[in-house]
Design an enzyme around this catalytic site. Structure first.
Site, PDB file in Angstrom:
ATOM      1  CB  ILE A 264      -1.060  -0.155   1.189  1.00 27.91           C
ATOM      2  CG1 ILE A 264      -1.818  -1.158   1.148  1.00 27.91           C
ATOM      3  CG2 ILE A 264      -1.791   1.160   1.298  1.00 27.91           C
ATOM      4  CD1 ILE A 264      -2.633  -1.375   0.141  1.00 27.91           C
ATOM      5  NE  ARG A 265       6.880   1.680   2.582  1.00 29.71           N
ATOM      6  CZ  ARG A 265       7.362   0.188   2.838  1.00 29.71           C
ATOM      7  NH1 ARG A 265       8.011  -0.224   1.931  1.00 29.71           N
ATOM      8  NH2 ARG A 265       7.316  -0.103   3.901  1.00 29.71           N
ATOM      9  N   GLY A 266       2.719   2.669  -2.047  1.00 28.14           N
ATOM     10  CA  GLY A 266       2.554   3.473  -3.507  1.00 28.14           C
ATOM     11  C   GLY A 266       1.178   4.523  -3.353  1.00 28.14           C
TER      12      GLY A 266
END
Length: 328
Positions: A264-266
């Site tokens: 989910i970092r993007g």
């Protein structure tokens, strides 16, 4: 590259920038020039960890204890630090060391802070980051993930906050980055050599002017630098009011999903970067154009599934953005 660096100064939680490019393209020069633009921050006076006087999350254990005891903390201002991490640095130099002899004889935790302590709430710059020793990469990954640095020697353990903007630069010809470290960088910028002869002549002449009289050259650009610093300071204040509307957030996540981005970092970084860009331009509402400008920088290094494949130049991200947002 410049946009990515400025956005990280506005919102350090974006997670840093990785800048890759050819030799002699001014990567290190640009990053080191960022030090002139950094605004001031409030710190606890004489604290080696740049502890925040108001936020417990950004205080060292010692400062936190002083606050609990009702002590009034002396506060001072200092410029946000920019710390160079040399390739040949030892782990002790990076993490800090415990003076065992003093600890045993005097019964006190005698800690000698390292580069991570110095870089807390500032910028940690690693030139040629792709050549960094694996054990130092592990230390950086650990600190970047937790925001804390822990040093353990002979049964004595000391922790201190280590929240820094990680900025790295390197030449892809000299070796690739480990995928775990690459994913830790919020944004990725690719720099190529300028091809336009007129621009090259301009760069050469400006370099010559600087070499002949650095003080005069700096004075010529001083007003512009100060104006940019004040824009960054204003943007940092405005950032808290920034908002990405729900529909845009769903579309950002759809782009990440369509591009098969791991984790989910993007999504998080794209939302933060878009808000920082809007704040930099004096707005609180994020527009699709803001997202379009930042999303290639946030996602291009997260697309690679094959370790031997090259990092995408951003075209795939832009194409997917246009499909999801219905723009031509």
């Amino acid at each position: 590259m410049k946009l990515a660096l400025i956005l990280n100064v506005i919102d350090p939680k974006i997670g840093g920038v990785m800048i890759m490019g050819d030799r002699g393209t001014g990567k290190s020069t640009t990053i080191r020039a960022l030090a002139d633009l950094l605004p001031e921050m409030q710190v606890v006076a004489n604290d080696p960890f740049n502890s925040d006087p108001t936020d417990p999350e950004l205080m060292s254990e010692e400062v936190r204890t002083r606050v609990k005891n009702g002590e009034v903390l002396p506060v001072s201002s200092k410029k946000i630090p920019m710390v160079d991490l040399p390739l040949g640095a030892t782990e002790d130099r990076v993490c800090g060391t415990i003076d065992i002899e003093k600890a045993l004889t005097e019964g006190v935790k005698a800690f000698e802070p390292g580069l991570l302590a110095k870089a807390n709430r500032g910028i940690l710059y690693v030139d040629e980051v792709n050549l960094l020793d694996d054990h130092l990469v592990d230390v950086l990954l650990d600190s970047a993930a937790s925001g804390w640095n822990t040093v353990e020697r002979e049964g004595i353990s000391i922790s201190h906050p280590a929240r820094f903007i990680l900025v790295g630069s390197g030449n892809p010809e000299e070796g690739e980055l480990r995928p775990q470290l690459l994913d830790r960088f919020g944004m990725h910028a690719q720099i190529g050599t300028v091809k336009d002869p007129r621009l090259r002549v301009q760069i050469v002449s400006q370099r010559s002017t600087f070499d002949e009289n650095p003080a005069s050259f700096r004075k010529d650009y001083e007003a512009g630098q100060m104006a940019l610093t004040s824009r960054i300071v204003d943007a940092r204040k405005l950032l808290k009011q920034g908002e990405v509307n729900y529909d845009f957030r769903v579309k950002i996540s759809q782009i990440c999903s369509d591009l098969n981005v791991d984790g989910i970092r993007g999504d998080i970084v794209t939302n933060r970067a878009a808000k920082a860009l809007a704040a930099f331009e004096g707005r609180t509402e994020v527009t699709p154009e803001d997202i379009y400008r930042v999303i290639p920088l946030c996602l291009r290094h997260r697309l690679r599934k094959d370790p031997l494949a090259e990092i995408d130049d951003g075209d795939r991200v832009r194409e997917t953005f246009k499909q999801v947002f219905g723009m031509e």
